[in-house]
Scaffold this motif. Structure first.
Motif, PDB file in Angstrom:
ATOM      1  N   GLY A  86       0.720  14.820 -15.794  1.00 43.29           N
ATOM      2  CA  GLY A  86      -0.481  14.587 -16.276  1.00 43.29           C
ATOM      3  C   GLY A  86      -1.536  15.624 -15.460  1.00 43.29           C
ATOM      4  N   VAL A  87      -2.672  16.146 -16.408  1.00 43.67           N
ATOM      5  CA  VAL A  87      -3.560  17.108 -16.050  1.00 43.67           C
ATOM      6  C   VAL A  87      -4.816  16.266 -16.231  1.00 43.67           C
ATOM      7  N   GLU A  88      -5.285  16.079 -14.770  1.00 41.52           N
ATOM      8  CA  GLU A  88      -6.756  15.244 -14.992  1.00 41.52           C
ATOM      9  C   GLU A  88      -7.802  16.420 -14.658  1.00 41.52           C
ATOM     10  N   ALA A  89      -7.463  17.369 -14.224  1.00 42.95           N
ATOM     11  CA  ALA A  89      -8.771  18.374 -13.787  1.00 42.95           C
ATOM     12  C   ALA A  89      -8.321  19.688 -14.267  1.00 42.95           C
ATOM     13  N   TYR A  90      -9.079  20.676 -14.499  1.00 43.95           N
ATOM     14  CA  TYR A  90      -8.985  21.956 -14.930  1.00 43.95           C
ATOM     15  C   TYR A  90      -9.906  23.002 -14.398  1.00 43.95           C
ATOM     16  N   THR A  91      -9.443  24.243 -14.071  1.00 47.73           N
ATOM     17  CA  THR A  91     -10.064  25.215 -13.636  1.00 47.73           C
ATOM     18  C   THR A  91     -11.265  25.950 -14.483  1.00 47.73           C
ATOM     19  N   ASP A  96     -12.411  17.526 -18.057  1.00 47.62           N
ATOM     20  CA  ASP A  96     -11.613  16.949 -17.291  1.00 47.62           C
ATOM     21  C   ASP A  96     -11.546  15.337 -17.620  1.00 47.62           C
ATOM     22  N   GLU A  97     -10.427  14.875 -17.250  1.00 47.04           N
ATOM     23  CA  GLU A  97     -10.100  13.644 -17.556  1.00 47.04           C
ATOM     24  C   GLU A  97      -9.337  12.783 -16.712  1.00 47.04           C
ATOM     25  N   PRO A  98     -10.104  12.383 -15.871  1.00 48.78           N
ATOM     26  CA  PRO A  98      -9.922  11.542 -14.307  1.00 48.78           C
ATOM     27  C   PRO A  98      -8.999  10.367 -14.489  1.00 48.78           C
ATOM     28  N   ALA A  99      -9.161   9.752 -15.897  1.00 48.01           N
ATOM     29  CA  ALA A  99      -8.219   8.547 -16.168  1.00 48.01           C
ATOM     30  C   ALA A  99      -6.795   8.853 -16.309  1.00 48.01           C
ATOM     31  N   ALA A 150      -4.840  10.561 -13.946  1.00 44.14           N
ATOM     32  CA  ALA A 150      -4.343  10.348 -12.760  1.00 44.14           C
ATOM     33  C   ALA A 150      -3.934   8.960 -12.837  1.00 44.14           C
ATOM     34  N   ASN A 151      -4.575   7.959 -13.156  1.00 46.96           N
ATOM     35  CA  ASN A 151      -4.228   6.536 -13.241  1.00 46.96           C
ATOM     36  C   ASN A 151      -3.039   6.216 -14.219  1.00 46.96           C
ATOM     37  N   TYR A 156       7.052  13.177 -20.295  1.00 49.55           N
ATOM     38  CA  TYR A 156       5.878  12.274 -20.729  1.00 49.55           C
ATOM     39  C   TYR A 156       4.824  13.681 -20.167  1.00 49.55           C
ATOM     40  N   TYR A 157       4.058  13.656 -21.036  1.00 49.55           N
ATOM     41  CA  TYR A 157       2.677  14.700 -20.789  1.00 49.55           C
ATOM     42  C   TYR A 157       1.415  13.973 -21.299  1.00 49.55           C
ATOM     43  N   ALA A 158       0.479  14.177 -20.569  1.00 47.13           N
ATOM     44  CA  ALA A 158      -0.960  13.635 -20.605  1.00 47.13           C
ATOM     45  C   ALA A 158      -1.822  14.681 -20.278  1.00 47.13           C
ATOM     46  N   GLY A 159      -2.595  15.131 -21.342  1.00 51.63           N
ATOM     47  CA  GLY A 159      -3.819  16.312 -21.087  1.00 51.63           C
ATOM     48  C   GLY A 159      -4.184  16.645 -22.422  1.00 51.63           C
TER      49      GLY A 159
END
Length: 738
Positions: free
Chosen positions: A18-23, A29-32, A34-35, A87-90
């Protein structure tokens, strides 16, 4: 048909990325997310759910790059003997050629995905080399459908992947972005609903949730919520693989397997939704987007209606529009479907993109509207304003209903005006394309015909009967004929009874028999008793669980005054059926029907049942019905219940009824209650109710209150609700001689 197979957690491996933040600042970014990872880990390792060993569930660390994720994949693929799940989210990025999908990672550069993102080809290659019996890929990212489109769609790829146990589930089609977290939601839209299913289960599925069960549920749920539909690819055995047990499964109760036609009937009967008018459907399909968007606004206003029938009809249609229409129109529908914040005053704020001045109905563009600052409060001016507002309602059904209501209000002192309004409403009814809706509308219009013209009323009811008899669907035909039978009951009871008896649909026949019995009870109690006995016999049949409850409560309500013991027995039976329901929404609505039926004869029981309802909207509706029933004889108790209703509009409605009932014994307190109602349209109507109660004892006080009501009413935004409020206010003024 293959049987569902549970995976062996001890011989399985899961990788969560799961990737919540990007450089790269260009990638949002998608903080959710992480949840997503935290809660999926919790569910999959829960001994009562996934029961996977925490050591066999590998989570990619924040900031992981291509090499780290690749190492996790390879290690899991080497160790997995039964299930290998990725499973991948991003954010997913298609290549310019649209032939491949890249999965972004924390260090991905939007302008160089080939060197900084994880190509799905790499995941595919690892899966092809694994000895795992079953392999599952779940992608919650934009354009994730590409993983089962061109990427896995080439012949040389499909042959090795199309083996027993291969399954891919994606959050969106290959050409569409997936939905991120919606406002107020903890997870991304796809994963959040997946987690809800894994935790709560599905009563229509078996003891284990197979991948096929998950896909079918997610497809229906996301479509209903107006979100992109998921995609799947799997073999005949792949979708029979079960990841977790089904928490909602009841031993000994098989899955219902209801078809779509049955579900449509169940929804209609459990909620009794107002049918969506065909002319509105035509407007929704208009070639000009702005006109379609205006029609969407009409549906959006139905969501605020205290009648759950209109709410359900609007919600279903808005979800379809949000999924299928062009972006600018779909965005209006999605904005309407989102939960709206409540201001400190208790008013629901307008959704983004919706005009704050609309409260119930959209006025046709290009027609002059009544000004909101009108100060001329003569009765004629008020009624003229109401009539003008009614004509500006864009939806034919609502426009005709409102004109008929005004006609009924003026009939006692201006029959010519009433007749003109009835004729206008009848002409509008002719433009309503849905026959059952048109028939029921004509019956309503007939009720507004001045008493001096019974032939006109009879002609309208006769026309309604002809239309209803030609309807092919027996359920829709039955509802329309029930309305016709009720309209005929007072002057032609034999004909009304004959119509009721000939209705084929059992539930509609119960409704018709009860309506005819209720109208004829005063003058022909023997007939009423016989009809209720017939309705009761039909109601005891197992029609369909939600309709069964409604049928029993209809008869119980009609019997409450003459035979309370028999009514209580019917309510007992209805409550047993409702408590056995597994669908939360259907159960809540069924219990609300029971509350309404029990309110008059057993308010303690009604309040207890209302308190047990889990769904907030159903509970609010039930408490509103209870408060209104108790208002006349138990105003203090009704007020206590009304103040505890959570829905602002329903609370305002209940408080208005409470204020009107309280006026007879405590006018000062009633006035205080009316002035404290937050929703202005209900505040104006409440003041008019209190004023009407005060006319015999204190006409001067009544005149002052109705004057305030008129000022509030004129200040309301131009809308259907304003027309109704002004009509009621004008009626009170007329009775005061103003």
């Amino acid at each position: 048909m293959n049987e569902v197979r549970r995976v062996d957690p001890a011989r399985s491996r899961i990788i969560l990325v799961g990737v919540e933040a990007y450089t790269d600042a260009a990638i949002p970014d998608e903080p959710a997310i992480a949840n997503n990872i935290t809660d999926l880990t919790e569910v999959l390792t829960d001994p009562g759910l996934g029961a996977f060993d925490p050591g066999h569930l590998l989570v990619a660390p924040a900031g992981a790059g291509v090499e780290q994720v690749g190492n996790l994949l390879i290690a899991a693929a080497d160790e997995a003997e039964d299930l290998l799940l990725f499973y991948y989210a991003g954010h997913g990025f298609p290549t310019r050629s649209r032939a491949e999908l890249y999965l972004s990672l924390a260090g991905t550069g939007i302008d160089r995905p080939a060197f900084t993102a994880l190509p799905f080809d790499a995941v595919r290659d690892v899966f092809l080399g694994s000895a795992a019996r079953s392999r599952v890929v779940i992608l919650d990212c934009c354009y994730s459908g590409k993983a089962i489109g061109p990427i896995l769609g080439d012949t040389d790829v499909l042959e090795p992947l199309d083996i027993a146990g291969t399954y891919t589930l994606t959050a969106s089609p290959a050409t569409r972005p997936a939905s991120a977290a919606l406002p107020g939601e903890r997870h991304t839209a796809f994963t959040g609903r997946l987690l809800e299913l894994l935790r709560a289960g599905n009563p229509d599925a078996g003891p284990d949730l197979s991948l096929g069960d998950i896909y079918r549920y997610m497809r229906a749920r996301l479509r209903a919520d107006g979100l992109p539909e998921p995609q799947q690819r799997g073999t005949a055995t792949g979708d029979q693989l079960a990841l977790t047990p089904n928490p909602a499964y009841s031993k000994g109760k098989p899955a219902t397997g209801r078809n779509s036609a049955h579900r449509k009937t169940m929804v209609r009967r459990s909620v009794q939704p107002a049918p969506l008018p065909k002319d509105l459907r035509a407007t929704l399909g208009h070639q000009h987007p702005k006109i379609r968007a205006a029609a969407v606004e009409v549906l959006a206003e139905w969501l605020d209606d205290p009648d759950l029938r209109r709410v359900r009809a609007a919600r279903d249609e808005l979800r379809k529009i949000a999924e299928s229409d062009r972006p600018d129109v779909a965005d209006v529908a999605r904005a309407a479907l989102r939960p709206r914040p409540v201001s400190a005053s208790g008013r629901v704020r307008a959704a983004p993109g919706r005009a704050a001045t609309h409260t119930a109905g959209v006025l046709s563009p290009g027609i002059p509207t009544a000004t909101d600052h009108t100060t001329d409060t003569t009765t004629e001016t008020i009624m003229d304003t109401a009539e003008l507002l009614a004509r500006q309602i864009s939806v034919s059904l609502s426009r005709a209903e409102t004109l008929a209501a005004i006609a009924k209000a003026v009939a006692e002192y201006d029959e010519r005006r009433a007749a003109r309004l009835v004729a206008e409403a009848a002409l509008i009814a002719g433009t309503v394309q849905d026959p059952p809706t048109r028939a029921e509308l004509l019956v309503k219009i007939a009720a507004a015909v001045p008493p001096g013209d019974p032939d006109r009323a009879g002609s309208l009811v006769g026309e309604a009967e002809e239309i209803a008899l030609a309807v092919p669907d027996e359920s829709a035909k039955g509802w329309a004929l029930a309305a016709v039978a009720e309209a005929l009951s007072a002057n032609a009871p034999n004909r009304a009874e004959g119509i009721a008896r000939r209705i084929v649909d059992s539930f509609s026949r119960v409704s018709a028999l009860v309506k005819v019995a209720s109208v004829t009870a005063a003058n022909d109690p023997a007939r009423a008793s016989r009809l209720l006995a017939q309705a009761e016999a039909i109601a005891h049949e197992s029609i369909e669980e939600s309709a069964h409850v409604q049928a029993l409560t209809m008869v119980a309500t009609a019997l409450a005054a003459s035979d309370p013991q028999r009514a209580a027995g019917l309510i007992d039976e209805a409550e047993r059926i409702a408590e056995a329901m597994t669908d939360a929404e259907s159960k809540g609505l069924a219990l609300a029907e029971i509350v309404q039926a029990a309110a008059a004869s057993d308010p303690d029981r009604a309040e207890t049942v209302a308190a047990s309802i889990a769904r907030p909207q159903s509970k609010a509706w039930a408490l509103t019905m209870l408060a209104e029933e108790l208002a006349a004889n138990h105003p203090d108790r009704a007020g206590t219940i009304a103040y505890n209703i959570t829905d602002p509009q329903l609370r305002a409605r209940a408080l208005a009824t409470f204020a009107g009932a309280l006026a007879a014994t405590d006018p000062d307190e009633a006035e205080t209650v009316a002035y404290t109602i937050a929703a202005e349209s209900w505040r104006a109507r409440a003041l008019a109710m209190v004023a009407e109660a005060l006319i015999p004892a204190d006409p001067d006080h009544a005149a002052r209150l109705v004057g305030d009501a008129a000022r509030i009413g004129h200040a309301l935004p131009a809308s259907e609700s304003k027309a109704w409020a002004l009509t009621e206010i004008a009626g009170v003024r007329r009775r005061l001689g103003l």
